[in-house]
Design an enzyme around this catalytic site. Structure first.
Site, PDB file in Angstrom:
ATOM      1  N   ARG A 175      17.074  37.292  82.319  1.00 31.50           N
ATOM      2  CA  ARG A 175      15.701  36.853  82.034  1.00 31.50           C
ATOM      3  C   ARG A 175      14.762  37.638  82.940  1.00 31.50           C
ATOM      4  NH1 ARG A 175      11.770  33.225  83.122  1.00 31.50           N
ATOM      5  NH2 ARG A 175      12.504  33.126  85.254  1.00 31.50           N
ATOM      6  N   ARG A 179       4.621  37.422  82.545  1.00 35.15           N
ATOM      7  CA  ARG A 179       3.636  36.343  82.431  1.00 35.15           C
ATOM      8  C   ARG A 179       2.443  36.840  81.635  1.00 35.15           C
ATOM      9  NH1 ARG A 179       3.626  34.511  88.451  1.00 35.15           N
ATOM     10  NH2 ARG A 179       5.757  33.759  88.575  1.00 35.15           N
ATOM     11  N   ARG A 258      26.406  44.152  99.264  1.00 41.17           N
ATOM     12  CA  ARG A 258      25.365  45.130  99.513  1.00 41.17           C
ATOM     13  C   ARG A 258      24.779  44.806 100.882  1.00 41.17           C
ATOM     14  NH1 ARG A 258      20.434  45.357  97.516  1.00 41.17           N
ATOM     15  NH2 ARG A 258      20.490  43.427  96.368  1.00 41.17           N
ATOM     16  N   ARG A 289      11.130  48.689  99.797  1.00 42.44           N
ATOM     17  CA  ARG A 289       9.871  47.974 100.043  1.00 42.44           C
ATOM     18  C   ARG A 289       9.482  48.057 101.517  1.00 42.44           C
ATOM     19  NH1 ARG A 289      12.312  42.051  98.190  1.00 42.44           N
ATOM     20  NH2 ARG A 289      14.208  42.199  99.408  1.00 42.44           N
ATOM     21  N   GLU A 312      12.649  48.803 104.133  1.00 40.40           N
ATOM     22  CA  GLU A 312      13.963  48.259 103.773  1.00 40.40           C
ATOM     23  C   GLU A 312      14.714  49.253 102.883  1.00 40.40           C
ATOM     24  OE1 GLU A 312      13.899  44.106 102.451  1.00 40.40           O
ATOM     25  OE2 GLU A 312      15.390  44.603 100.934  1.00 40.40           O
ATOM     26  N   TYR A 360      25.144  34.272  96.394  1.00 44.55           N
ATOM     27  CA  TYR A 360      23.794  34.407  96.939  1.00 44.55           C
ATOM     28  C   TYR A 360      23.135  33.030  96.917  1.00 44.55           C
ATOM     29  CZ  TYR A 360      19.172  35.547  98.193  1.00 44.55           C
ATOM     30  OH  TYR A 360      17.986  35.560  98.893  1.00 44.55           O
ATOM     31  N   ASP A 362      19.681  30.922  98.197  1.00 44.79           N
ATOM     32  CA  ASP A 362      18.414  30.833  98.914  1.00 44.79           C
ATOM     33  C   ASP A 362      18.549  29.760  99.990  1.00 44.79           C
ATOM     34  OD1 ASP A 362      16.599  32.732  97.952  1.00 44.79           O
ATOM     35  OD2 ASP A 362      16.214  31.567  96.142  1.00 44.79           O
TER      36      ASP A 362
HETATM   37  P1  FAD Z   1      24.173  32.694 107.205  1.00 44.61           P
HETATM   38  O1  FAD Z   1      22.735  32.511 107.501  1.00 44.61           O
HETATM   39  O2  FAD Z   1      24.656  34.049 106.865  1.00 44.61           O
HETATM   40  O3  FAD Z   1      25.001  32.151 108.479  1.00 44.61           O
HETATM   41  C1  FAD Z   1      26.370  32.402 108.662  1.00 44.61           C
HETATM   42  C2  FAD Z   1      26.630  32.533 110.160  1.00 44.61           C
HETATM   43  O4  FAD Z   1      28.049  32.578 110.383  1.00 44.61           O
HETATM   44  C3  FAD Z   1      26.061  33.804 110.765  1.00 44.61           C
HETATM   45  O5  FAD Z   1      25.180  33.498 111.814  1.00 44.61           O
HETATM   46  C4  FAD Z   1      27.299  34.547 111.273  1.00 44.61           C
HETATM   47  O6  FAD Z   1      27.069  35.251 112.474  1.00 44.61           O
HETATM   48  C5  FAD Z   1      28.288  33.413 111.480  1.00 44.61           C
HETATM   49  N1  FAD Z   1      29.691  33.856 111.446  1.00 44.61           N
HETATM   50  C6  FAD Z   1      30.300  34.567 110.479  1.00 44.61           C
HETATM   51  N2  FAD Z   1      31.588  34.809 110.821  1.00 44.61           N
HETATM   52  C7  FAD Z   1      31.789  34.218 112.038  1.00 44.61           C
HETATM   53  C8  FAD Z   1      32.903  34.125 112.898  1.00 44.61           C
HETATM   54  N3  FAD Z   1      34.077  34.700 112.608  1.00 44.61           N
HETATM   55  N4  FAD Z   1      32.770  33.464 114.059  1.00 44.61           N
HETATM   56  C9  FAD Z   1      31.576  32.898 114.406  1.00 44.61           C
HETATM   57  N5  FAD Z   1      30.479  32.957 113.607  1.00 44.61           N
HETATM   58  C10 FAD Z   1      30.583  33.610 112.434  1.00 44.61           C
HETATM   59  N6  FAD Z   1      16.433  32.711 101.193  1.00 44.61           N
HETATM   60  C11 FAD Z   1      15.260  32.149 100.812  1.00 44.61           C
HETATM   61  O7  FAD Z   1      15.224  30.949 100.529  1.00 44.61           O
HETATM   62  N7  FAD Z   1      14.109  32.900 100.742  1.00 44.61           N
HETATM   63  C12 FAD Z   1      14.077  34.222 101.048  1.00 44.61           C
HETATM   64  O8  FAD Z   1      13.024  34.862 100.988  1.00 44.61           O
HETATM   65  C13 FAD Z   1      15.301  34.836 101.446  1.00 44.61           C
HETATM   66  N8  FAD Z   1      15.321  36.142 101.749  1.00 44.61           N
HETATM   67  C14 FAD Z   1      16.501  36.715 102.097  1.00 44.61           C
HETATM   68  C15 FAD Z   1      16.503  38.067 102.389  1.00 44.61           C
HETATM   69  C16 FAD Z   1      17.683  38.689 102.735  1.00 44.61           C
HETATM   70  C17 FAD Z   1      17.682  40.156 103.041  1.00 44.61           C
HETATM   71  C18 FAD Z   1      18.897  37.936 102.785  1.00 44.61           C
HETATM   72  C19 FAD Z   1      20.206  38.588 103.129  1.00 44.61           C
HETATM   73  C20 FAD Z   1      18.893  36.589 102.512  1.00 44.61           C
HETATM   74  C21 FAD Z   1      17.696  35.961 102.160  1.00 44.61           C
HETATM   75  N9  FAD Z   1      17.656  34.600 101.891  1.00 44.61           N
HETATM   76  C22 FAD Z   1      16.478  34.029 101.510  1.00 44.61           C
HETATM   77  C23 FAD Z   1      18.883  33.769 101.950  1.00 44.61           C
HETATM   78  C24 FAD Z   1      19.120  33.093 103.299  1.00 44.61           C
HETATM   79  O9  FAD Z   1      19.300  34.057 104.301  1.00 44.61           O
HETATM   80  C25 FAD Z   1      20.381  32.216 103.145  1.00 44.61           C
HETATM   81  O10 FAD Z   1      20.113  31.162 102.265  1.00 44.61           O
HETATM   82  C26 FAD Z   1      20.878  31.587 104.415  1.00 44.61           C
HETATM   83  O11 FAD Z   1      21.025  32.550 105.404  1.00 44.61           O
HETATM   84  C27 FAD Z   1      22.226  30.946 104.134  1.00 44.61           C
HETATM   85  O12 FAD Z   1      22.695  30.304 105.267  1.00 44.61           O
HETATM   86  P2  FAD Z   1      24.257  30.255 105.561  1.00 44.61           P
HETATM   87  O13 FAD Z   1      24.417  29.285 106.661  1.00 44.61           O
HETATM   88  O14 FAD Z   1      25.032  30.057 104.327  1.00 44.61           O
HETATM   89  O15 FAD Z   1      24.650  31.752 106.035  1.00 44.61           O
HETATM   90  N1  UDP Z   2      13.233  44.208  90.501  1.00 43.90           N
HETATM   91  C1  UDP Z   2      12.756  45.414  90.033  1.00 43.90           C
HETATM   92  N2  UDP Z   2      11.552  45.875  90.509  1.00 43.90           N
HETATM   93  C2  UDP Z   2      10.824  45.218  91.445  1.00 43.90           C
HETATM   94  C3  UDP Z   2      11.315  43.977  91.917  1.00 43.90           C
HETATM   95  C4  UDP Z   2      12.528  43.499  91.434  1.00 43.90           C
HETATM   96  O1  UDP Z   2      13.415  46.058  89.231  1.00 43.90           O
HETATM   97  O2  UDP Z   2       9.754  45.703  91.848  1.00 43.90           O
HETATM   98  C5  UDP Z   2      14.549  43.709  89.975  1.00 43.90           C
HETATM   99  C6  UDP Z   2      15.722  44.360  90.713  1.00 43.90           C
HETATM  100  O3  UDP Z   2      16.785  44.554  89.764  1.00 43.90           O
HETATM  101  C7  UDP Z   2      16.103  43.333  91.737  1.00 43.90           C
HETATM  102  C8  UDP Z   2      15.804  42.011  91.028  1.00 43.90           C
HETATM  103  O4  UDP Z   2      14.661  42.315  90.190  1.00 43.90           O
HETATM  104  O5  UDP Z   2      17.471  43.437  92.102  1.00 43.90           O
HETATM  105  C9  UDP Z   2      15.462  40.844  91.985  1.00 43.90           C
HETATM  106  O6  UDP Z   2      14.410  41.236  92.860  1.00 43.90           O
HETATM  107  P1  UDP Z   2      13.730  40.277  93.949  1.00 43.90           P
HETATM  108  O7  UDP Z   2      12.731  41.081  94.700  1.00 43.90           O
HETATM  109  O8  UDP Z   2      13.251  39.045  93.284  1.00 43.90           O
HETATM  110  O9  UDP Z   2      14.961  39.827  94.850  1.00 43.90           O
HETATM  111  P2  UDP Z   2      15.342  40.108  96.357  1.00 43.90           P
HETATM  112  O10 UDP Z   2      15.742  41.540  96.437  1.00 43.90           O
HETATM  113  O11 UDP Z   2      14.119  39.817  97.189  1.00 43.90           O
HETATM  114  O12 UDP Z   2      16.459  39.160  96.606  1.00 43.90           O
END
Ligand code: FAD
Ligand code: UDP
Length: 390
Positions: A175, A179, A258, A289, A312, A360, A362
């Protein structure tokens, strides 16, 4: 090791379980993290020269429509009224995202109303009937037409996934929202905002309880301490939020992730790009970005002559890299099923969170799934142990 529950990982999943176990069950909880800080990927810190809060593992925007989660998190932090908006740079011109009436009219140099824009996109998308799309490229064209796809999706997606979109499965974008209004809020959720005094303050408050001890720079698999896998397994219930393949010694092979590389810079200007996130849609720009962190908190007093930006870059992770996004190829999914079978054999271990379930999530999903895992899995697991012991 003196605790009733051992939690591996101090991210949102681990801390939610720790907080519930300490406050609701009165358990003594030990949380391990191998990093030097609490909070997993949501951790943030102030850039020392400017005081600007930087999200260390990529920009984190909190949004949810889950009232239980929203009510729960209010105990630990208040939220600002920040609303996320994203723009994208294509061939030196800036367009609003997600693709909306503003994007369409700017791109086609038109002044269409919603009905005319719908007709235009339907004509352009007719090139490939949706049912016949067999890969991401065909699917996207069948939804939004070739011109918008090639401008805003093709090269960005190729940069993010390092894979030709013709080789990515169609489901990746089942999807693509378009908009037919000028509304460009990025998220559709009921609740949205950023923690008023930052993510780390929020995460620290979750762990602030006399029954919770957090040990940093401590790896569960390092056998030299008293809360290691060898010392704990079978003796104390464990909540494991690290990578599931690592837990089983990669017995079923490595799951694909990734990773991201970030390049941070302090620039001598009060405002570099006028907004928090600018995507770069074209292939000739190597990053996906640029984040400019001051814009996440317009309510704060930050210096007006300096700003922090972070570029990034995206690539496949190897074993030493931070795993960020599950790649989820068919091979990965088959491996995950085999790991799930192995998990069933670990009766005193609850696997959770992003890494522990190879999903994945949030932040609101990590918190929501921890709240339900606490009620539906951990409490029964603990009472089963108590019964077996009596
Ligand atoms: P994590 O936060 O990954 O915590 C796991 C922890 O386990 C880590 O601190 C790690 O060090 C620890 N660990 C692993 N192995 C071991 C070991 N062997 N011994 C001791 N400790 C260990 N969510 C949103 O809602 N909005 C956003 O805009 C958003 N942006 C994101 C952007 C990026 C680039 C990424 C990667 C994620 C994003 N998220 C976002 C998702 C968010 O980061 C996750 O929802 C959240 O981190 C999940 O929490 P968690 O506890 O599952 O894992
Ligand atoms: N995407 C794209 N162009 C953009 C933004 C997003 O093609 O400018 C696509 C891309 O395939 C990406 C997906 O939408 O993997 C999700 O992007 P978003 O920014 O929502 O997710 P994030 O990378 O922040 O988790």
């Amino acid at each position: 090791m003196k605790c009733d529950l051992l939690i591996v990982g101090s991210g949102f999943f681990g801390l939610t379980i720790a907080e519930r176990a300490a406050t609701q069950l009165g358990l003594k909880v030990l949380v391990l993290d191998r990093r030097h800080h609490i909070g997993g990927n949501a951790y943030s810190e102030n850039e020392p020269e400017t005081g600007i809060e930087v999200h260390r593992y990529g920009a984190h925007l909190f949004h949810t429509s889950n009232t239980t989660v929203w009510d729960y998190v209010q105990q630990f932090t208040a939220f600002t009224s920040y609303q996320h908006r994203v723009y994208t740079n294509h061939r030196g011109e800036v367009y609003p995202l997600p693709i909306n009436l503003g994007t369409i009219n700017q791109f086609f140099r038109s002044a269409h109303g919603p009905d005319a824009a719908r007709r235009l996109i339907a004509e352009q998308a007719a090139e490939i009937p949706t049912g016949e799309a067999s890969n991401l490229e065909e699917k996207a064209i069948s939804l939004i037409g070739r011109p918008l796809y090639e401008a805003f999706i093709r090269d960005y997606t190729a940069k993010q996934w390092q894979t030709d979109p013709r080789e990515l499965p169609a489901e990746v974008i089942s999807r693509l929202p378009v908009r037919y209004t000028y509304g460009n809020r990025y998220f559709n959720d009921t609740f949205e905002g950023l923690p008023v005094d930052g993510y780390t303050a929020w995460l620290t408050r979750m762990a602030d309880h006399p029954n919770i001890e957090v040990r940093l720079e401590t790896d569960f698999f390092d056998e030299s301490h008293d809360a290691s896998r060898g010392a704990a397994l079978g003796r104390v219930p464990i909540v494991y939020t690290g990578p599931v393949d690592r837990y089983f010694g990669y017995a079923e092979g490595e799951l694909g992730w990734r990773t991201l590389d970030f390049e941070q810079e302090v620039l001598p200007t009060g405002d570099f790009q006028g907004t928090s996130v600018m995507n770069y849609a074209d292939a000739d720009v190597p990053y996906t970005r640029i984040h400019e962190f001051r814009h996440f908190h317009p309510e704060r007093e930050y210096p007006n002559d300096r700003t922090v930006v972070m570029r990034e870059f995206s690539r496949f992770a190897t074993r030493g890299d931070e795993p960020y996004y599950p790649v989820n190829t068919p091979e990965d999914r088959a491996r995950l099923l085999r790991y799930r079978e192995l998990m069933k054999g670990e009766q005193d271990v609850l696997f959770g969170g992003r890494l522990g379930t190879y999903q994945y999530l949030d932040m609101h999903m990590a918190i929501g799934s921890a709240l339900s895992a606490f009620d539906n899995k951990l409490v029964p697991m603990l009472s089963g142990r108590a019964e077996a012991a009596s």
